[in-house]
Enzyme design. Structure first.
Site, mmCIF file in Angstrom:
data_model
loop_
_atom_site.group_PDB
_atom_site.id
_atom_site.type_symbol
_atom_site.label_atom_id
_atom_site.label_comp_id
_atom_site.label_asym_id
_atom_site.label_seq_id
_atom_site.Cartn_x
_atom_site.Cartn_y
_atom_site.Cartn_z
ATOM 1 C CE LYS A 43 5.632 -12.308 -27.325
ATOM 2 N NZ LYS A 43 5.609 -11.057 -28.088
ATOM 3 N NE ARG A 97 1.142 -10.144 -23.818
ATOM 4 C CZ ARG A 97 0.379 -9.803 -24.852
ATOM 5 N NH1 ARG A 97 -0.548 -8.889 -24.710
ATOM 6 N NH2 ARG A 97 0.551 -10.387 -26.016
ATOM 7 N NE ARG A 138 1.977 -8.887 -36.635
ATOM 8 C CZ ARG A 138 1.835 -8.987 -35.317
ATOM 9 N NH1 ARG A 138 2.457 -9.962 -34.660
ATOM 10 N NH2 ARG A 138 1.088 -8.141 -34.651
ATOM 11 N NE ARG A 197 -2.761 -9.578 -35.055
ATOM 12 C CZ ARG A 197 -1.922 -9.901 -34.069
ATOM 13 N NH1 ARG A 197 -1.188 -10.992 -34.166
ATOM 14 N NH2 ARG A 197 -1.804 -9.128 -33.002
ATOM 15 N NE ARG A 227 0.541 -4.920 -30.643
ATOM 16 C CZ ARG A 227 0.064 -4.981 -31.881
ATOM 17 N NH1 ARG A 227 -1.212 -4.725 -32.104
ATOM 18 N NH2 ARG A 227 0.833 -5.294 -32.892
#
Length: 317
Positions: free
Chosen positions: A98, A175, A209, A254, A265
């Site tokens: 996104k 959300r 990531r 992260r 998630r």
């Protein structure tokens, strides 16, 4: 004027033009037109007072100079998107991309990209009891409470309004249906873009990531190559987005990018956020877009789906 005088005058003009060419190379269109106008007017003046050979009498030098000056002062054609207020929302599973596509569209359309995840992370970097509580929620893959997100977003929109921003692209909000209802009462959303990606590719992408601890740039070390099974499930290839040499030794992961947290998630998204898709689908504002692969393959197809000009791709590709 004598023969030698005419030769000297032509040499002088040629020398000035040669010098100006060197001084202003590569010149902008405005500079070139201004210089050309100056020389045209100079030649017009000299030709009228000279007994030597003149320029073609069919050429109106004054008119030619005026046209060049007019083109020098004219502004470039405005962007087809200038003056349009885009109120767009990006939906999609965590890690689907996104932020990447919202950021590119932000540059293309000239509206701010507002990522609620970034707003939360900025708040997490501050000190205090609330920051500690949020950190625990985020590290566990839990959703941040509605009232906190709405408070952060309201502050950001108000700050943008004071700066004269018009429009926005929201990333990571709403959300929940409750958030969508609150947002609907505050502003009119034009379009909701729902990005989709196969779960196995999504998991690999999230685990790959990386962030540069110094400059904050995002990279991805995962090389995703999923074999196609049929026409409905073709081969998917997503090359890694590797960092430049100066960032290689500064990459960090992260804290919430672990397989356990990523799966949690995804579970929360499927049960909590998917109803938001239906909320906008019923209102005729939902555009569903299945990412076919990496950025080079997906970007051009996304622009076509949004009916945006393809000739704008090069500006931010």
């Amino acid at each position: 004027m004598t023969h030698w005088g005419r030769i000297s005058n032509r040499k002088h003009t040629t020398t000035i033009m040669a010098v100006s060419h060197c001084l202003f190379r590569p010149a902008t269109t405005t500079v070139k037109n201004t210089l050309s106008s100056f020389f045209i007017r100079s030649l017009s003046s000299s030709s009228s007072s000279s007994s030597g050979p003149s320029l073609d009498p069919k050429i109106d030098l004054e008119e030619a100079a005026a046209q060049l000056e007019k083109s020098s002062s004219s502004s470039p054609s405005p962007s087809p998107y200038k003056g349009r207020n885009f109120h767009w929302v990006f939906l999609g599973c965590p890690g689907v991309g996104k932020g990447t596509y919202a950021s590119r569209l932000s540059s293309l359309l000239g509206v701010p990209h507002i990522a609620t995840g970034d707003l939360v992370r900025d708040e997490l970097s501050s000190s205090g009891l609330l920051s500690s509580q949020l950190k625990e929620l985020v590290n566990q893959g839990k959703l941040v409470p509605d009232e906190f997100i709405i408070s952060l977003l309201s502050k950001r929109l108000e700050a943008g309004k004071e700066k004269g921003e018009s429009g926005y692209i929201l990333d990571g909000f709403p959300r929940t249906v409750t958030q969508a209802e609150i947002l609907e009462g505050v502003t009119n959303i034009d379009l909701v873009i729902n990005l989709k990606l196969r779960e196995e590719a999504l998991l690999a992408k999230c685990l790959g990531r990386r962030i540069c601890s110094e400059c904050g740039a995002n990279y991805n070390v995962a090389c995703i190559d999923i074999k196609g099974e049929n026409e409905d499930s073709p081969r998917m290839y997503m090359p890694p987005l590797l960092p430049p040499p100066n960032c290689e030794s500064k990459l960090i992961t992260r804290a919430d990018d672990t397989e356990e947290v990523v799966k949690e998630r995804l579970r929360i998204y499927n049960t909590t956020t998917q109803p938001v898709e239906e909320f906008y689908r019923k209102r005729g504002k939902l555009l569903e877009f299945e990412l076919p692969g990496g950025i080079p393959e997906s970007w051009s197809k996304l622009l076509r789906a949004l009916h945006l000009e393809n000739d704008k791709q090069s500006a931010i590709a």
